[in-house]
Design a protein around this motif. Structure first.
Motif, PDB file in Angstrom:
ATOM      1  N   LYS A 164       0.574  -0.880   0.102  1.00 13.01           N
ATOM      2  CA  LYS A 164       0.117   0.102  -0.001  1.00 13.01           C
ATOM      3  C   LYS A 164       0.954   1.210   0.087  1.00 13.01           C
ATOM      4  O   LYS A 164       2.080   1.305   0.512  1.00 13.01           O
ATOM      5  CB  LYS A 164      -0.928   0.035   1.335  1.00 13.01           C
ATOM      6  CG  LYS A 164      -1.916  -1.126   1.085  1.00 13.01           C
ATOM      7  CD  LYS A 164      -2.754  -0.971   2.442  1.00 13.01           C
ATOM      8  CE  LYS A 164      -3.853  -2.097   2.474  1.00 13.01           C
ATOM      9  NZ  LYS A 164      -4.793  -2.022   3.590  1.00 13.01           N
ATOM     10  N   ARG A 209       1.158   5.819   4.244  1.00 11.52           N
ATOM     11  CA  ARG A 209       0.223   6.703   4.985  1.00 11.52           C
ATOM     12  C   ARG A 209       1.144   7.531   6.265  1.00 11.52           C
ATOM     13  O   ARG A 209       2.034   7.064   6.401  1.00 11.52           O
ATOM     14  CB  ARG A 209      -0.903   5.980   5.961  1.00 11.52           C
ATOM     15  CG  ARG A 209      -1.712   5.067   4.934  1.00 11.52           C
ATOM     16  CD  ARG A 209      -3.221   5.757   4.788  1.00 11.52           C
ATOM     17  NE  ARG A 209      -3.753   5.025   3.979  1.00 11.52           N
ATOM     18  CZ  ARG A 209      -4.769   5.606   3.416  1.00 11.52           C
ATOM     19  NH1 ARG A 209      -4.903   6.816   3.162  1.00 11.52           N
ATOM     20  NH2 ARG A 209      -5.442   4.679   2.487  1.00 11.52           N
ATOM     21  N   ARG A 210       0.413   8.659   6.393  1.00 11.40           N
ATOM     22  CA  ARG A 210       1.110   9.655   7.415  1.00 11.40           C
ATOM     23  C   ARG A 210       1.298   8.639   8.825  1.00 11.40           C
ATOM     24  O   ARG A 210       0.131   7.988   9.216  1.00 11.40           O
ATOM     25  CB  ARG A 210       0.478  10.671   7.655  1.00 11.40           C
ATOM     26  CG  ARG A 210       0.781  11.780   6.731  1.00 11.40           C
ATOM     27  CD  ARG A 210       0.191  13.010   7.101  1.00 11.40           C
ATOM     28  NE  ARG A 210       0.745  14.187   6.383  1.00 11.40           N
ATOM     29  CZ  ARG A 210       0.473  15.475   6.132  1.00 11.40           C
ATOM     30  NH1 ARG A 210      -0.427  15.766   7.016  1.00 11.40           N
ATOM     31  NH2 ARG A 210       1.009  16.131   5.241  1.00 11.40           N
ATOM     32  N   ARG A 237      -6.364  12.799  12.934  1.00 12.28           N
ATOM     33  CA  ARG A 237      -6.322  11.899  11.603  1.00 12.28           C
ATOM     34  C   ARG A 237      -7.206  12.040  10.700  1.00 12.28           C
ATOM     35  O   ARG A 237      -7.314  12.211   9.509  1.00 12.28           O
ATOM     36  CB  ARG A 237      -5.939  10.380  11.927  1.00 12.28           C
ATOM     37  CG  ARG A 237      -5.948   9.587  10.756  1.00 12.28           C
ATOM     38  CD  ARG A 237      -5.683   8.076  11.016  1.00 12.28           C
ATOM     39  NE  ARG A 237      -4.381   7.893  11.406  1.00 12.28           N
ATOM     40  CZ  ARG A 237      -3.979   6.930  12.045  1.00 12.28           C
ATOM     41  NH1 ARG A 237      -4.627   5.815  12.648  1.00 12.28           N
ATOM     42  NH2 ARG A 237      -2.705   6.996  12.430  1.00 12.28           N
ATOM     43  N   GLU A 285      -4.213  13.113   4.624  1.00 10.22           N
ATOM     44  CA  GLU A 285      -4.076  12.004   5.069  1.00 10.22           C
ATOM     45  C   GLU A 285      -3.670  10.807   4.055  1.00 10.22           C
ATOM     46  O   GLU A 285      -3.117  10.058   3.933  1.00 10.22           O
ATOM     47  CB  GLU A 285      -4.935  11.657   6.169  1.00 10.22           C
ATOM     48  CG  GLU A 285      -4.506  10.355   7.000  1.00 10.22           C
ATOM     49  CD  GLU A 285      -4.910   9.220   6.543  1.00 10.22           C
ATOM     50  OE1 GLU A 285      -4.057   8.140   7.070  1.00 10.22           O
ATOM     51  OE2 GLU A 285      -5.843   8.768   5.773  1.00 10.22           O
ATOM     52  N   ASN A 286      -4.419  11.051   2.973  1.00  2.07           N
ATOM     53  CA  ASN A 286      -4.695  10.242   1.772  1.00  2.07           C
ATOM     54  C   ASN A 286      -3.377  10.365   0.980  1.00  2.07           C
ATOM     55  O   ASN A 286      -3.130  11.558   0.612  1.00  2.07           O
ATOM     56  CB  ASN A 286      -5.872  10.454   1.048  1.00  2.07           C
ATOM     57  CG  ASN A 286      -5.928   9.472  -0.360  1.00  2.07           C
ATOM     58  OD1 ASN A 286      -4.879   8.646  -0.566  1.00  2.07           O
ATOM     59  ND2 ASN A 286      -7.017   9.429  -0.812  1.00  2.07           N
ATOM     60  N   PRO A 287      -2.523   9.641   0.627  1.00  9.02           N
ATOM     61  CA  PRO A 287      -1.027   9.709  -0.221  1.00  9.02           C
ATOM     62  C   PRO A 287      -1.387  10.268  -1.384  1.00  9.02           C
ATOM     63  O   PRO A 287      -0.542  11.115  -1.729  1.00  9.02           O
ATOM     64  CB  PRO A 287      -0.763   8.148  -0.234  1.00  9.02           C
ATOM     65  CG  PRO A 287      -1.418   7.418   0.705  1.00  9.02           C
ATOM     66  CD  PRO A 287      -2.655   7.848   1.005  1.00  9.02           C
ATOM     67  N   ARG A 329      -2.001  14.101  -0.815  1.00 11.86           N
ATOM     68  CA  ARG A 329      -0.743  14.541  -0.138  1.00 11.86           C
ATOM     69  C   ARG A 329       0.461  14.725  -1.236  1.00 11.86           C
ATOM     70  O   ARG A 329       1.075  15.759  -1.324  1.00 11.86           O
ATOM     71  CB  ARG A 329      -0.364  13.802   0.886  1.00 11.86           C
ATOM     72  CG  ARG A 329       1.073  14.336   1.677  1.00 11.86           C
ATOM     73  CD  ARG A 329       1.315  13.523   2.899  1.00 11.86           C
ATOM     74  NE  ARG A 329       1.919  12.219   2.804  1.00 11.86           N
ATOM     75  CZ  ARG A 329       1.292  11.053   3.107  1.00 11.86           C
ATOM     76  NH1 ARG A 329      -0.099  11.097   3.622  1.00 11.86           N
ATOM     77  NH2 ARG A 329       2.043  10.049   2.663  1.00 11.86           N
ATOM     78  N   SER A 354      -0.439  19.389   7.828  1.00 18.79           N
ATOM     79  CA  SER A 354      -1.047  18.128   8.695  1.00 18.79           C
ATOM     80  C   SER A 354      -2.159  18.934   9.665  1.00 18.79           C
ATOM     81  O   SER A 354      -2.150  20.069   9.866  1.00 18.79           O
ATOM     82  CB  SER A 354       0.000  17.514   9.673  1.00 18.79           C
ATOM     83  OG  SER A 354       0.432  18.188  10.525  1.00 18.79           O
TER      84      SER A 354
END
Length: 125
Positions: free
Chosen positions: A33, A36-37, A98, A104-106, A109, A122
Motif C-alpha cells: 500500500k 500513510r502518515r 487523523r 492523510e490520503n497519499p 498529499r 497536517s
C-alpha cells in the motif's frame, strides 16, 4: 523403459499432487500500500511517586472520618487506571486529528507536495 512420474508435491491436506499440477499453483500476491502518515503524541511524563502521594492525600481527605489508608494494590490500580486514561485520551486525540487531516490520503498529499514543492500541512499545524 517407462518414464517415471515427476516428483510429487504435498499439499496442506496431505494429498499428493504431481509436479505438473503443483507448477500450476499460483501463489498469493501481496501488493504494498502507499505510505500513510504516521501520527505521534507524546504526553506529559507521569511521576508515579508524586501521583501515589496525591492519591494518598486525596484519599485521606475524603475518608477523614475513618482514616483509612490505601494499601499498595489499591494505589497501584488507581495509578494504572490514571495512566490508561491518559493513553486512551492521547489515542482519541490522534484519531480525531487523523480524521480531520485533509492530506492523510497519499494521493492528495503527493499531489499537493508536487504542486507546491513543500510538505503538505497536517492536522497538527
Amino acid at each position: 523403459m517407462e518414464a517415471q512420474p515427476a516428483l510429487a508435491a504435498q499439499t496442506w491436506r496431505g494429498k499428493e499432487k504431481s509436479a505438473q499440477e503443483a507448477a500450476g499453483i499460483i501463489p498469493p500476491l501481496s501488493i504494498p500500500k502507499a505510505p500513510r502518515r504516521l501520527y505521534f503524541k507524546f504526553g506529559v511524563p507521569i511521576e508515579v511517586r508524586k501521583k501515589a502521594q496525591e492519591i494518598e492525600e486525596s484519599r485521606r481527605y475524603f475518608n477523614a472520618e475513618n482514616d483509612e489508608i490505601l494499601d499498595e494494590s489499591g494505589i497501584d490500580s488507581m495509578i494504572y487506571r490514571f495512566v490508561k486514561s491518559q493513553v486512551q485520551s492521547g489515542i482519541n486525540e490522534i484519531n480525531r486529528r487523523r480524521k480531520a487531516d485533509p492530506y492523510e490520503n497519499p494521493r492528495s498529499r503527493f499531489a499537493y507536495e508536487l504542486a507546491y514543492q513543500t510538505q503538505a500541512p497536517s492536522a497538527w499545524n
